[in-house]
Write an enzyme that holds these catalytic residues in place. Structure first.
Site, PDB file in Angstrom:
ATOM      1  NE  ARG A 128      -2.382  -1.165   3.610  1.00 55.29           N
ATOM      2  CZ  ARG A 128      -1.948  -0.338   4.552  1.00 55.29           C
ATOM      3  NH1 ARG A 128      -2.066   0.969   4.407  1.00 55.29           N
ATOM      4  NH2 ARG A 128      -1.398  -0.801   5.658  1.00 55.29           N
ATOM      5  CE1 TYR A 163       2.129  -7.241  -4.148  1.00 57.43           C
ATOM      6  CE2 TYR A 163       1.199  -6.074  -2.278  1.00 57.43           C
ATOM      7  CZ  TYR A 163       1.879  -7.160  -2.797  1.00 57.43           C
ATOM      8  OH  TYR A 163       2.304  -8.167  -1.965  1.00 57.43           O
ATOM      9  CE  LYS A 198      -6.202  -3.683   4.963  1.00 57.98           C
ATOM     10  NZ  LYS A 198      -6.602  -4.484   6.120  1.00 57.98           N
ATOM     11  CG  HIS A 253      -7.985  -2.970  10.336  1.00 57.57           C
ATOM     12  ND1 HIS A 253      -6.709  -2.586  10.668  1.00 57.57           N
ATOM     13  CD2 HIS A 253      -7.837  -3.964   9.419  1.00 57.57           C
ATOM     14  CE1 HIS A 253      -5.837  -3.308   9.994  1.00 57.57           C
ATOM     15  NE2 HIS A 253      -6.493  -4.154   9.243  1.00 57.57           N
ATOM     16  CB  SER A 269       0.872  -3.989  10.894  1.00 56.00           C
ATOM     17  OG  SER A 269       1.668  -2.892  11.262  1.00 56.00           O
ATOM     18  CB  CYS A 326      -0.287  -6.536  17.137  1.00 57.16           C
ATOM     19  SG  CYS A 326       0.616  -5.001  17.403  1.00 57.16           S
ATOM     20  CG  ASP A 353      -8.025  -7.406   7.353  1.00 57.79           C
ATOM     21  OD1 ASP A 353      -7.282  -7.028   8.277  1.00 57.79           O
ATOM     22  OD2 ASP A 353      -8.088  -6.803   6.262  1.00 57.79           O
ATOM     23  NE  ARG A 364      -0.084  -8.348   2.200  1.00 57.19           N
ATOM     24  CZ  ARG A 364      -0.803  -7.818   3.178  1.00 57.19           C
ATOM     25  NH1 ARG A 364      -1.914  -8.414   3.583  1.00 57.19           N
ATOM     26  NH2 ARG A 364      -0.405  -6.711   3.772  1.00 57.19           N
TER      27      ARG A 364
END
Length: 611
Positions: free
Chosen positions: A78, A221, A230, A250, A272, A274, A297, A389
């Site tokens: 991103r 991407y 997102k 989120h 992120s 975590c 997610d 990914r």
């Protein structure tokens, strides 16, 4: 002159047809294709990308119906610095979003899109975010010139004819417009050959919250191009949720079943790095407990007729980070990837399978890396990009809950917030009430662990894990959460918790073992929401009472257990000062209730510090 593919469109929706014609007239593709989501379409597009070099077909015996893509090295993640919230007023975007004046941005994008699809096919992708027909779901249409986007959207959303039928003749939809920004013919008619991963050095990911529009230029991407991810599911949906009285978050969604058969559902927000994906696909270590995945997610939540907050997973697939995912860290994710997947920027094995760092304890002796070069353990480089990914159908996860697509949503009993904190934050505490829970979410932070992130040990704020994804002013978002708490009986609201798996001892070692052992914390939370779990008051919330947390079989001393829940008033008062500084960044937009929560926390800490 009618562009090929527009002669007999599969819809009579006037709004949709006019938009598609407008975009085709601007972007000037060779032809238009209306995507139906069929197996034939998947086979044709994936085979075409194999022929063009965009895809490598993986060994059908090891990874059936699966493909590897390698992006351009400049297009791997991103692009937050090129992501814009173009609200009518700058203050509505807030200090944590990039803003540009919407009329000027529209003019910039229109110029970029002029002829951007010359020589290409323009794909029209109708899709549903959430189960078809659910009162919590929303509909969208993405226009793109990327077949890679089409096949990923087929996995990630309910895409195709059924979604188009759901839009119907008069239905509304979110228009999402995307191009890789690499036309094959210029305005003078000069041609150039296509390349395996077309993209542009110029990138814009733009959201217009008032008109519910998304424009994306230049990247092929991930979240830059899969606009249901997102862009729609969080940035646009959060603005919709603010206006319509629901929540677009989120957050993962878990189904927890206790040994006595009691079923509870929770959502959890983690920044992120975590452990979010690991928790979403948790294999519990506590005997008799079952943990199942509803979503990994994103959660969309509305109040049901019973006054309970009900959640759906708006996605149909997992778009997960591959490196670090292995049988020892996330076995359910590995089991999900047995076939029907797309892998991007991972390594290729000599027998036509995929590999990445952390997939197995020892790397293969030879690979083709994510850039297409020979690789060995002695190469001194990573075989896979750190943001590599996998795109996988959620339905084939062994841990997926049977009712994960229930159109009514699942009733949420608990909401968790967690950051990565080596100090201060206990393993788990429960908020006193909804406003205190919103304060917990607003103050989520992680300690920076690398110099590249800034000062090591400094706090990196990520309120509600929504910092890069909130489609409007973050302080107004906090206010929306506070208002949501007034929409129903307080007794029906989910309980709110703060968790921290990452507390360290004096030697810098993690105290809590994490991974499957996190189910012990979840078990206490379920017992709390069921009215069975014992808790004790601390200045920062309710912690498990002595003996209430199941620790049998863990190699934890009494001193370590005490340290996991220790609350140092002096250090917390210092943290309150940092929180006040953070709130000040948003000025008068910060809800008074959160300032009051901060003041009350200081008072409790001061009282605890008094001998």
């Amino acid at each position: 002159m009618t562009i090929a593919g527009m002669e007999h469109p599969p819809t009579t929706n006037k709004q949709l047809l006019e938009w598609v014609e407008e975009v085709a007239g601007l972007a000037k593709p060779d032809r238009v294709e209306w995507c139906d989501g069929s197996e034939e379409e998947w086979a044709r597009l994936t085979s075409g990308m194999v022929d063009s070099g965009t895809f490598v077909r993986l060994n059908p015996e090891k990874r059936p119906n699966s493909f590897l893509a390698r992006s351009d090295p400049s297009d791997v993640a991103r692009v937050e610095d090129r992501t814009f919230i173009c609200s009518l007023r700058e203050e509505d975007a807030g200090p944590t979003n990039h803003w540009q004046e919407p009329v000027a941005m529209r003019a910039t994008l229109t110029e970029l899109f002029d002829g951007a699809m010359r020589g290409r096919t323009m794909y029209v992708i109708p899709f549903s975010m959430g189960p078809l027909g659910s009162p919590i779901s929303q509909l969208g249409v993405e226009i793109t010139d990327s077949p890679y986007v089409v096949v990923n959207m087929r996995i990630m959303t309910r895409m195709g004819r059924a979604a188009l039928d759901e839009i119907g003749e008069t239905g509304d939809f979110v228009p999402a417009l995307h191009t890789v920004g690499y036309p094959l013919v210029d305005a003078a008619g000069n041609s150039r050959p296509d390349i395996p991963w077309p993209c542009s050095d110029t990138k814009y990911i733009v959201h217009f919250p008032e008109t519910r529009e998304i424009w994306s230029y230049g990247s092929g991407y991930g979240g830059n191009a899969l606009l249901g991810k997102k862009c729609f599911a969080l940035r646009i949906a959060s603005a919709m949720a603010r206006d319509e009285g629901w929540l677009a978050e989120h957050m993962l969604i878990l189904k927890l079943t206790a040994p006595d058969g009691d079923v509870q559902y929770l959502t959890a927000a983690f920044p992120s790095a975590c452990g979010k994906t690991n928790l979403a696909m948790l294999e519990p270590s506590v005997p008799g407990w079952t943990v199942e995945t509803v979503g990994d997610d994103i959660a969309w939540m509305r109040f049901g007729p019973d006054g309970r907050l009900r959640a759906i997973n708006p996605e149909a697939g997992f778009f997960g980070v591959a490196p670090g995912t292995g049988m020892d860290t996330n076995a359910n994710a590995i089991r999900t990837l047995h076939g029907n997947c797309i892998f991007t920027n991972v390594a290729l094995t000599d027998d036509g399978d995929v590999w990445w760092e952390g997939m197995t304890p020892e790397p293969p002796g030879h690979l083709i890396d994510w850039k297409g070069n020979d690789w060995s353990p002695e190469s001194g480089t990573l075989s896979s990009h750190p943001n590599a990914r996998f795109t996988a159908p959620a339905a084939q996860a062994p841990c997926i809950a049977e009712n994960w697509e229930d159109p009514a949503g699942v009733p949420i009993s608990a909401i968790l917030f967690g950051g990565r904190r080596a100090t201060n934050v206990p393993l788990v505490v429960e908020a006193r009430d909804w406003a205190h829970g919103v304060f917990m979410g607003a103050t989520v932070s992680s300690e920076q662990t690398a110099a590249a992130e800034g000062t090591v040990g400094a706090l990196r704020r990520d309120p509600f894990a929504m910092l890069p994804f909130c489609g409007y002013n973050m302080a107004d978002y906090w206010g929306h959460w506070l208002r949501v708490g007034q929409f129903t009986d307080p007794q029906l609201l989910p309980k709110v918790y703060q968790v921290n798996w990452f507390r360290k001892d004096e030697d810098g070692d993690f105290i809590w073992p994490g991974f499957g052992e996190n189910s012990r914390v979840l078990a206490w939370i379920v017992e709390r929401v069921s009215g069975k779990g014992a808790g004790i008051e601390t200045p920062i919330g309710v912690a498990p009472a002595p003996g209430a947390l199941y620790t049998e079989g863990l190699d934890l001393t009494d001193a370590q257990l005490a340290e996991l829940f220790a609350v140092d008033p002096a250090r917390w008062l210092a943290e309150c000062d940092l929180t006040e500084e953070y709130f000040d960044r948003f000025g008068e937009q910060v809800p008074a209730a959160l300032r009051e929560e901060l003041s009350a926390l200081r008072q409790r800490l001061a009282g605890a510090a008094t001998p």
